[in-house]
Design an enzyme around this catalytic site. Structure first.
Site, PDB file in Angstrom:
ATOM      1  N   ASP A 145       0.847  -1.193   0.000  1.00  0.00           N
ATOM      2  CA  ASP A 145       0.000   0.000   0.000  1.00  0.00           C
ATOM      3  C   ASP A 145       0.883   1.245   0.000  1.00  0.00           C
ATOM      4  OD1 ASP A 145      -2.970   1.004   0.637  1.00  0.00           O
ATOM      5  OD2 ASP A 145      -1.557   2.239   1.760  1.00  0.00           O
TER       6      ASP A 145
ATOM      7  N   TYR B 219       3.130   9.821  -0.370  1.00  0.00           N
ATOM      8  CA  TYR B 219       4.254   9.287   0.401  1.00  0.00           C
ATOM      9  C   TYR B 219       5.592   9.508  -0.295  1.00  0.00           C
ATOM     10  CZ  TYR B 219       0.329   6.589   2.433  1.00  0.00           C
ATOM     11  OH  TYR B 219      -0.871   6.190   2.976  1.00  0.00           O
TER      12      TYR B 219
ATOM     13  N   LYS C 146      -2.556   5.930  -4.464  1.00  0.00           N
ATOM     14  CA  LYS C 146      -3.648   6.874  -4.177  1.00  0.00           C
ATOM     15  C   LYS C 146      -3.385   8.215  -4.837  1.00  0.00           C
ATOM     16  CE  LYS C 146      -3.608   4.713   0.387  1.00  0.00           C
ATOM     17  NZ  LYS C 146      -2.204   4.605   0.768  1.00  0.00           N
TER      18      LYS C 146
ATOM     19  N   HIS D 263      -7.334   9.675  -2.184  1.00  0.00           N
ATOM     20  CA  HIS D 263      -6.719   9.605  -0.854  1.00  0.00           C
ATOM     21  C   HIS D 263      -7.593  10.268   0.225  1.00  0.00           C
ATOM     22  CE1 HIS D 263      -2.421   9.163   0.961  1.00  0.00           C
ATOM     23  NE2 HIS D 263      -3.334   8.950   1.898  1.00  0.00           N
TER      24      HIS D 263
HETATM   25  P1  NAD Z   1       0.602   1.483  11.950  1.00  0.00           P
HETATM   26  O1  NAD Z   1      -0.584   1.392  12.838  1.00  0.00           O
HETATM   27  O2  NAD Z   1       0.847   0.405  10.951  1.00  0.00           O
HETATM   28  O3  NAD Z   1       1.875   1.668  12.894  1.00  0.00           O
HETATM   29  C1  NAD Z   1       3.158   1.802  12.372  1.00  0.00           C
HETATM   30  C2  NAD Z   1       4.183   2.057  13.478  1.00  0.00           C
HETATM   31  O4  NAD Z   1       4.044   1.094  14.525  1.00  0.00           O
HETATM   32  C3  NAD Z   1       5.579   1.861  12.892  1.00  0.00           C
HETATM   33  O5  NAD Z   1       6.162   3.119  12.705  1.00  0.00           O
HETATM   34  C4  NAD Z   1       6.321   1.048  13.893  1.00  0.00           C
HETATM   35  O6  NAD Z   1       7.169   1.881  14.624  1.00  0.00           O
HETATM   36  C5  NAD Z   1       5.287   0.507  14.834  1.00  0.00           C
HETATM   37  N1  NAD Z   1       5.177  -0.968  14.703  1.00  0.00           N
HETATM   38  C6  NAD Z   1       4.815  -1.677  13.598  1.00  0.00           C
HETATM   39  N2  NAD Z   1       4.767  -2.988  13.868  1.00  0.00           N
HETATM   40  C7  NAD Z   1       5.101  -3.119  15.174  1.00  0.00           C
HETATM   41  C8  NAD Z   1       5.223  -4.229  16.043  1.00  0.00           C
HETATM   42  N3  NAD Z   1       4.998  -5.482  15.619  1.00  0.00           N
HETATM   43  N4  NAD Z   1       5.569  -3.998  17.332  1.00  0.00           N
HETATM   44  C9  NAD Z   1       5.799  -2.739  17.786  1.00  0.00           C
HETATM   45  N5  NAD Z   1       5.693  -1.652  17.011  1.00  0.00           N
HETATM   46  C10 NAD Z   1       5.359  -1.840  15.720  1.00  0.00           C
HETATM   47  O7  NAD Z   1       0.539   2.922  11.253  1.00  0.00           O
HETATM   48  P2  NAD Z   1       0.607   3.536   9.809  1.00  0.00           P
HETATM   49  O8  NAD Z   1       1.909   3.335   9.171  1.00  0.00           O
HETATM   50  O9  NAD Z   1       0.105   4.942   9.972  1.00  0.00           O
HETATM   51  O10 NAD Z   1      -0.522   2.759   8.980  1.00  0.00           O
HETATM   52  C11 NAD Z   1      -0.257   1.608   8.184  1.00  0.00           C
HETATM   53  C12 NAD Z   1      -0.431   1.913   6.717  1.00  0.00           C
HETATM   54  O11 NAD Z   1      -1.742   2.442   6.461  1.00  0.00           O
HETATM   55  C13 NAD Z   1       0.488   3.019   6.182  1.00  0.00           C
HETATM   56  O12 NAD Z   1       1.809   2.591   5.993  1.00  0.00           O
HETATM   57  C14 NAD Z   1      -0.230   3.398   4.921  1.00  0.00           C
HETATM   58  O13 NAD Z   1       0.016   2.432   3.909  1.00  0.00           O
HETATM   59  C15 NAD Z   1      -1.680   3.348   5.378  1.00  0.00           C
HETATM   60  N6  NAD Z   1      -2.210   4.689   5.788  1.00  0.00           N
HETATM   61  C16 NAD Z   1      -3.155   5.268   5.019  1.00  0.00           C
HETATM   62  C17 NAD Z   1      -3.663   6.497   5.364  1.00  0.00           C
HETATM   63  C18 NAD Z   1      -4.720   7.113   4.502  1.00  0.00           C
HETATM   64  O14 NAD Z   1      -5.065   8.282   4.695  1.00  0.00           O
HETATM   65  N7  NAD Z   1      -5.279   6.403   3.552  1.00  0.00           N
HETATM   66  C19 NAD Z   1      -3.214   7.165   6.505  1.00  0.00           C
HETATM   67  C20 NAD Z   1      -2.239   6.557   7.296  1.00  0.00           C
HETATM   68  C21 NAD Z   1      -1.752   5.299   6.937  1.00  0.00           C
END
Ligand code: NAD
Length: 279
Positions: A46, A51, A76, A109
């Site tokens: 994704d 990004y 997106k 997005h």
């Molecule tokens: P997430 O909830 O996936 O959390 C990511 C953070 O949590 C990482 O930086 C890491 O430090 C920590 N982490 C990950 N795995 C872990 C584990 N097993 N143990 C401990 N810590 C851990 O947050 P995210 O990156 O904001 O969301 C995931 C994905 O969703 C994004 O990469 C993106 O692709 C998507 N996204 C989309 C939108 C949108 O507006 N459409 C917005 C935000 C994110």
């Protein structure tokens, strides 16, 4: 290797329920991070124009030796490209960055409902893109029920997905229910609330009982609720941990207890008011 379940979208396209998200992955690190995820077994990535790392995703796919057809890629449309002609050009830009002749899923997005460009116009541009076959499926992100209702009323295509913020502190069930009612799959972004839920006592109790981490319990909760997820990490151990969700199950009582943690707490912006347009 874990077998990732798939879901079938409303146009017949099949999507792996677990993927790898690259929000906030440095463009310079994206190729290696994505390659590592592909090595672990992820087959769904994704990304987004916002990004700035679509090129790294494309490089990783080509370097992996895995056939493009075996990897599900979402990107997106960035804010600021919502007018028809801008959207068509921006989509071409996404394919150029990925160096691919298609994406599996292309999303608006953000709806930007307070700006002067109507997302219905943008959605019609995505319909045009889908008609060329260069996006196998189209959908939206951060759309509230009122926004989705307008697409249903004023256009001919039901979005295949709605990608929204969902985690135990923001269960977002009203938006999810609207999707379910209309055949729109929910994708849950920030599935572990960017780490904010990981010390929660309820999750800790369940994690100790089932012998998994609180991240795995939270991700498993999403899977059992039927949402698509793509947790982000650039740490190999976590990337592996987040993929290892399919050899245990939460009880209905556990799922209910986690859902009850809801406190309406967003980690990201409110889609009804978010109006950021990059300069
Ligand atoms: P997430 O909830 O996936 O959390 C990511 C953070 O949590 C990482 O930086 C890491 O430090 C920590 N982490 C990950 N795995 C872990 C584990 N097993 N143990 C401990 N810590 C851990 O947050 P995210 O990156 O904001 O969301 C995931 C994905 O969703 C994004 O990469 C993106 O692709 C998507 N996204 C989309 C939108 C949108 O507006 N459409 C917005 C935000 C994110």
């Amino acid at each position: 290797m874990s077998t990732v379940p798939t879901l079938t979208l409303n146009n017949g396209v099949v999507i792996p329920q677990l993927g790898f998200g690259v929000y906030q992955v440095d463009p310079a690190e994206t190729k290696d991070a994505t390659l590592a995820a592909l090595e672990v077994g992820y087959r769904h990535i994704d990304t987004a124009e916002m990004y700035g790392n679509e090129a790294g995703v494309g490089e990783a796919i080509r370097a992996s030796g895995i056939d493009r057809s075996e990897i599900f890629v979402t990107s997106k449309l960035n804010n600021g490209f919502h007018r028809r002609d801008d959207a068509l050009k921006a989509f071409d830009g996404t394919l150029d960055e990925l160096k691919s002749d298609y994406v599996d899923l292309f999303l608006i997005h953000w709806p930007l409902p307070t700006t002067d460009v109507d997302y219905v116009e943008t959605w019609k541009a995505l319909e045009e893109i889908a008609a060329t076959g260069r996006a196998k499926a189209i959908g939206v992100s951060n759309f509230q029920p009122a926004h989705l209702q307008r697409l249903l009323d004023e256009t001919g295509t039901v979005p295949a997905v709605n990608q929204i913020e969902v985690h135990p502190y923001l269960v977002n069930d009203e938006v999810r229910a609207f999707g379910e009612q209309h055949g729109i799959v929910t994708e849950a972004w920030s599935p572990i609330a960017q780490g904010k839920v990981l010390d929660d006592p309820t999750l800790t109790e369940i994690a100790e009982r089932v012998g998994k981490s609180t991240a795995q319990v939270t991700l498993r909760w999403h899977v059992q609720r039927g949402d698509v997820i793509f947790p982000k990490s650039v740490t190999r151990k976590r990337v592996e941990e987040n993929f290892d969700l399919f050899d245990f199950e939460l009880t209905d009582a556990d799922v209910t207890a986690i859902t009850a943690l809801d406190k309406g707490e967003r980690t990201g912006p409110d889609p009804d008011t978010f109006d950021y347009i990059p300069s």
